[in-house]
Design a protein around this motif. Sequence first.
Motif, PDB file in Angstrom:
ATOM      1  N   ARG A  27       0.828  -1.206   0.000  1.00  0.00           N
ATOM      2  CA  ARG A  27       0.000   0.000   0.000  1.00  0.00           C
ATOM      3  C   ARG A  27       0.864   1.259   0.000  1.00  0.00           C
ATOM      4  N   ILE A  28       1.900   1.254   0.822  1.00  0.00           N
ATOM      5  CA  ILE A  28       2.759   2.441   0.947  1.00  0.00           C
ATOM      6  C   ILE A  28       3.472   2.745  -0.364  1.00  0.00           C
ATOM      7  N   MET A  29       3.955   1.719  -1.044  1.00  0.00           N
ATOM      8  CA  MET A  29       4.856   1.916  -2.172  1.00  0.00           C
ATOM      9  C   MET A  29       4.144   2.003  -3.521  1.00  0.00           C
ATOM     10  N   ARG A  30       2.838   2.155  -3.512  1.00  0.00           N
ATOM     11  CA  ARG A  30       2.128   2.357  -4.780  1.00  0.00           C
ATOM     12  C   ARG A  30       2.478   3.706  -5.398  1.00  0.00           C
ATOM     13  N   ASP A  31       1.917   3.956  -6.571  1.00  0.00           N
ATOM     14  CA  ASP A  31       2.043   5.273  -7.184  1.00  0.00           C
ATOM     15  C   ASP A  31       1.637   6.325  -6.149  1.00  0.00           C
ATOM     16  N   PRO A  32       2.488   7.353  -5.918  1.00  0.00           N
ATOM     17  CA  PRO A  32       2.201   8.334  -4.867  1.00  0.00           C
ATOM     18  C   PRO A  32       0.887   9.084  -5.023  1.00  0.00           C
ATOM     19  N   LYS A  33       0.233   8.954  -6.161  1.00  0.00           N
ATOM     20  CA  LYS A  33      -1.061   9.633  -6.338  1.00  0.00           C
ATOM     21  C   LYS A  33      -2.083   9.171  -5.311  1.00  0.00           C
ATOM     22  N   TRP A  34      -1.858   7.981  -4.711  1.00  0.00           N
ATOM     23  CA  TRP A  34      -2.818   7.515  -3.711  1.00  0.00           C
ATOM     24  C   TRP A  34      -2.804   8.420  -2.474  1.00  0.00           C
ATOM     25  N   ILE A  35      -1.700   9.132  -2.262  1.00  0.00           N
ATOM     26  CA  ILE A  35      -1.603  10.061  -1.127  1.00  0.00           C
ATOM     27  C   ILE A  35      -2.352  11.346  -1.434  1.00  0.00           C
ATOM     28  N   GLY A  36      -2.227  11.798  -2.674  1.00  0.00           N
ATOM     29  CA  GLY A  36      -2.703  13.104  -3.088  1.00  0.00           C
ATOM     30  C   GLY A  36      -1.564  13.829  -3.781  1.00  0.00           C
ATOM     31  N   SER A  37      -1.866  14.931  -4.416  1.00  0.00           N
ATOM     32  CA  SER A  37      -0.857  15.667  -5.180  1.00  0.00           C
ATOM     33  C   SER A  37      -0.694  17.055  -4.598  1.00  0.00           C
ATOM     34  N   SER A  38       0.439  17.293  -3.948  1.00  0.00           N
ATOM     35  CA  SER A  38       0.692  18.614  -3.371  1.00  0.00           C
ATOM     36  C   SER A  38       1.003  19.621  -4.470  1.00  0.00           C
ATOM     37  N   PRO A  39       0.664  20.899  -4.262  1.00  0.00           N
ATOM     38  CA  PRO A  39       1.004  21.934  -5.249  1.00  0.00           C
ATOM     39  C   PRO A  39       2.517  22.128  -5.333  1.00  0.00           C
ATOM     40  N   GLU A  40       3.013  22.337  -6.537  1.00  0.00           N
ATOM     41  CA  GLU A  40       4.438  22.527  -6.770  1.00  0.00           C
ATOM     42  C   GLU A  40       4.654  23.660  -7.766  1.00  0.00           C
ATOM     43  N   ARG A  41       5.929  24.029  -7.969  1.00  0.00           N
ATOM     44  CA  ARG A  41       6.344  25.058  -8.944  1.00  0.00           C
ATOM     45  C   ARG A  41       5.496  26.329  -8.794  1.00  0.00           C
ATOM     46  N   VAL A  42       5.464  26.831  -7.576  1.00  0.00           N
ATOM     47  CA  VAL A  42       4.667  28.020  -7.268  1.00  0.00           C
ATOM     48  C   VAL A  42       5.390  29.263  -7.794  1.00  0.00           C
ATOM     49  N   HIS A  43       4.695  30.100  -8.565  1.00  0.00           N
ATOM     50  CA  HIS A  43       5.309  31.320  -9.089  1.00  0.00           C
ATOM     51  C   HIS A  43       4.239  32.349  -9.428  1.00  0.00           C
ATOM     52  N   TRP A  44       4.636  33.611  -9.384  1.00  0.00           N
ATOM     53  CA  TRP A  44       3.759  34.728  -9.716  1.00  0.00           C
ATOM     54  C   TRP A  44       4.064  35.207 -11.132  1.00  0.00           C
ATOM     55  N   ASP A  45       3.042  35.685 -11.820  1.00  0.00           N
ATOM     56  CA  ASP A  45       3.335  36.351 -13.078  1.00  0.00           C
ATOM     57  C   ASP A  45       3.483  37.847 -12.811  1.00  0.00           C
ATOM     58  N   ILE A  46       3.790  38.601 -13.838  1.00  0.00           N
ATOM     59  CA  ILE A  46       4.125  40.013 -13.688  1.00  0.00           C
ATOM     60  C   ILE A  46       2.942  40.837 -13.185  1.00  0.00           C
ATOM     61  N   ASN A  47       1.714  40.312 -13.373  1.00  0.00           N
ATOM     62  CA  ASN A  47       0.512  41.043 -12.956  1.00  0.00           C
ATOM     63  C   ASN A  47       0.008  40.632 -11.579  1.00  0.00           C
ATOM     64  N   GLY A  48       0.734  39.734 -10.909  1.00  0.00           N
ATOM     65  CA  GLY A  48       0.327  39.355  -9.561  1.00  0.00           C
ATOM     66  C   GLY A  48      -0.635  38.190  -9.504  1.00  0.00           C
ATOM     67  N   THR A  49      -0.736  37.405 -10.579  1.00  0.00           N
ATOM     68  CA  THR A  49      -1.508  36.169 -10.548  1.00  0.00           C
ATOM     69  C   THR A  49      -0.588  35.043 -10.097  1.00  0.00           C
ATOM     70  N   LEU A  50      -1.094  34.209  -9.211  1.00  0.00           N
ATOM     71  CA  LEU A  50      -0.291  33.127  -8.653  1.00  0.00           C
ATOM     72  C   LEU A  50      -0.590  31.841  -9.403  1.00  0.00           C
ATOM     73  N   TYR A  51       0.474  31.184  -9.887  1.00  0.00           N
ATOM     74  CA  TYR A  51       0.342  29.933 -10.635  1.00  0.00           C
ATOM     75  C   TYR A  51       1.041  28.805  -9.876  1.00  0.00           C
ATOM     76  N   PHE A  52       0.551  27.596 -10.090  1.00  0.00           N
ATOM     77  CA  PHE A  52       1.184  26.426  -9.493  1.00  0.00           C
ATOM     78  C   PHE A  52       0.716  25.191 -10.249  1.00  0.00           C
ATOM     79  N   THR A  53       1.548  24.138 -10.231  1.00  0.00           N
ATOM     80  CA  THR A  53       1.132  22.866 -10.813  1.00  0.00           C
ATOM     81  C   THR A  53       0.489  22.018  -9.723  1.00  0.00           C
ATOM     82  N   TRP A  54      -0.548  21.281 -10.119  1.00  0.00           N
ATOM     83  CA  TRP A  54      -1.352  20.540  -9.140  1.00  0.00           C
ATOM     84  C   TRP A  54      -2.063  19.419  -9.873  1.00  0.00           C
TER      85      TRP A  54
END
Length: 787
Positions: A27-54
């Motif tokens: 159970r532990i060593m399955r594809d990590p998607k079973w845990i959930g997907s944390s947000p990553e690659r957090v960045h702002w654009d020039i206009n102040g919109t916040l983007y992230f992969t999820w």
Amino acid sequence: MYKILLTIAFVGFHLSYAQQASLTVERIMRDPKWIGSSPERVHWDINGTLYFTWNPEAEEAASLYRVTAADRTPRKINPRKEQGIIDQYTYDKTRRRAVFERHGDIYLYELKTGQEVRLTNTVLRESNPQFSSDGKHIIFQQGDNLFQLGLEQYDWVQLSNFTRNGRTRGEPSENLSPQNQWLQDDQLELFNVLTQRNRKDSIRRARQQEIDVRGLKQLEIGDDILSMQQLSPNRRYITYRLTQRAEGNKNTIVPNYVTESGYTEDIPARTKVGSALPVSRTFVYDRQRDTVYRVDTKTIPGIRDLPDFWDDYPTRKRELQEENKDRQVTIGQVNWNEAGTAACVVVTAADNKDRWIMRLNPENGSLHLIDRQRDEAWIAGPGIGGSWGGGNIGWIDEETIYFQSEASGYSHLYTANVHTGQRQQLTHGNWEVSNLQLSADKSHFFFTGNAKHPGITHFYSIPVKGGTATQLTSMDGGNEVTLSPDEKWLAIRYSYSNKPWELYLQENKPGANAEKITASLTDEFNAYAWREPEVISFKNRFGDDVYARLYQPDKPKRGRPAVIFVHGAGYLQNVHYWWSQYYREYMFHNLLVDLGYTVLDIDYTGSAGYGRDHRTGIYRHMGGKDLSDHVDGANLLAEKYGVNPENIGIYGGSYGGFITLMAMFNEPEVFAAGAALRSVTDWAHYNHGYTSNILNEPTTDPIAYKRSSPIYFAEGLTGHLLMCHGMVDVNVHFQDIVRLSQRLIELGKDNWELAVYPVEDHGFLEPSSWTDEYKRILKLFEERLNN
């Protein structure tokens, strides 16, 4: 009857829930998607919109999402719109305009109107755009050369003319022989892609000829590697670096056995520690005087100082003293103040013992000392860089720079006058500064620090003149902060020991509420009561404080066994209050505790987060204090926590695998069983950048390598050893474990086994491989730690 059926259904639901909540290796060593997907690659654009992969829907790949201060509901972005996001840009002095690169062309952006103007449209790539100091021109790079584009007339001016063996890169070579001309014509006739590329080259050369390069001095670079081309803000000087390739090195090869072709295929890999290093020189081209000169390193203070380790080799030390040669050094990026009236550089020694911050006089290429940091071990630490780079450095005003140094024993923030060398230390204490940045108005700094506890990070601000640092985040744990362009908002990736990373949004004010933006965890993950490990500290045999994570069972297993986990990388922190990057191991530790094991996870000597002395305590002896910390931890378990000293196991990967081998070979009376994963077995076979910092080089310091490599101590094995290794590991090569296996065979050892993983690199990818590996580890401990 209805009540009976309802009761049966209720009981059945809870039995199913209990079964689902129990842990297994599978159970532990399955594809990590079973845990959930944390947000990553957090960045702002020039206009102040916040983007992230999820990836909250557990799709094949993560998607891009956005939120704003006004709309905090995550919205998925259409992939076709991603190219319009401006997240890497450079402001002018007024911060009303920005310039950026998109797909190899340069664009100008007006922040007030949102208007975007394309400045270049060529077949070549333009990159690294910057505003000139007067804001009237854009300076950028095309190929090897620097160009200037006027924002009023849109006129192009070529500023440099780098040539390779008398030709600008991309120019056609000498006339071909009839045979070679026929082959080239035939290739162009056969392959359309080559014809198209040839046409583009012709267009590029034609456009290049439209730019007047008459009168531009040819800057010959020969066969060297050209890098760091840069124009001073006053547009008088061009600085650049030429690097001579190292010769005579032999690269390693990693065989790949499981391939689509059915044949064994070789993967080209790295060199080994001690290989020849490239040699670089930095030059200044004075456009006003039309002359080039090399930056002079001969007057650097202490450039001929020998490291102390030579005391162990007196004959060779005397020879070096008689030779009295300058040490090899590398000059980093030239940092100019805004006016272009002063510049500074970071100079690092190839032997890793010195970092100098120097003022560069561009009129003659001379260097003048601002700060010297010497370390008889090696220069490194948060924001310092050492042999890995220049670290954090920048200008506050026309005469003052900021930088980080371990002069106090911990990486802290300093400022210095570049002319007088007068320094001021802005942060103080037995903690470290990281992720430093200067505010847009240059009135204060923002940084991450672990001032509250070595295992807790917060985001702070402090005035550039010094004073009390203000804590801006409030949630204890791990806070990874990305500041918005207007510096009004904090995007916080936050986690705790038993809670993976989530995204929060907070105003940039102390005490402000951090609003949770994402909810990433699955119901299945939340069904188990994940433990919060106790963070403890103990004194090692040298009187140093060592921190550890302790997991204790409610009902200890018969035999009261314990397992000690050794984190990888050496210089890494795993004893903290945020979600571990070793999340599979964390879950495995919960499983071990469920089975009645006590588990200890130690930030041994050499780990990150605890200052210079802890960082460098393994210098010239890996498997010394880092190993004895684990022995002291084992003794602590027996003396304080009721563990049976006969039933202690140890395991870890990479550096953790190395320590496991050293433990099994050198401390057999302490550790009954060990699992060494993707282990370094002989440091003379690892890479240069990491190993030479700690052990110098095999030919110069063989003592360090002989006492630090497990292969020399294999005869000490008496306990039971499991070794696991990926066969296509391009970091720690499979050859490492093969060599050690042969050594164990020749020594007649029969209490070990090797599990190989034919398709795995250093970090495993396949759940089946993770499952097989950890089932073997669990089996080892279950069989050997139950006396």
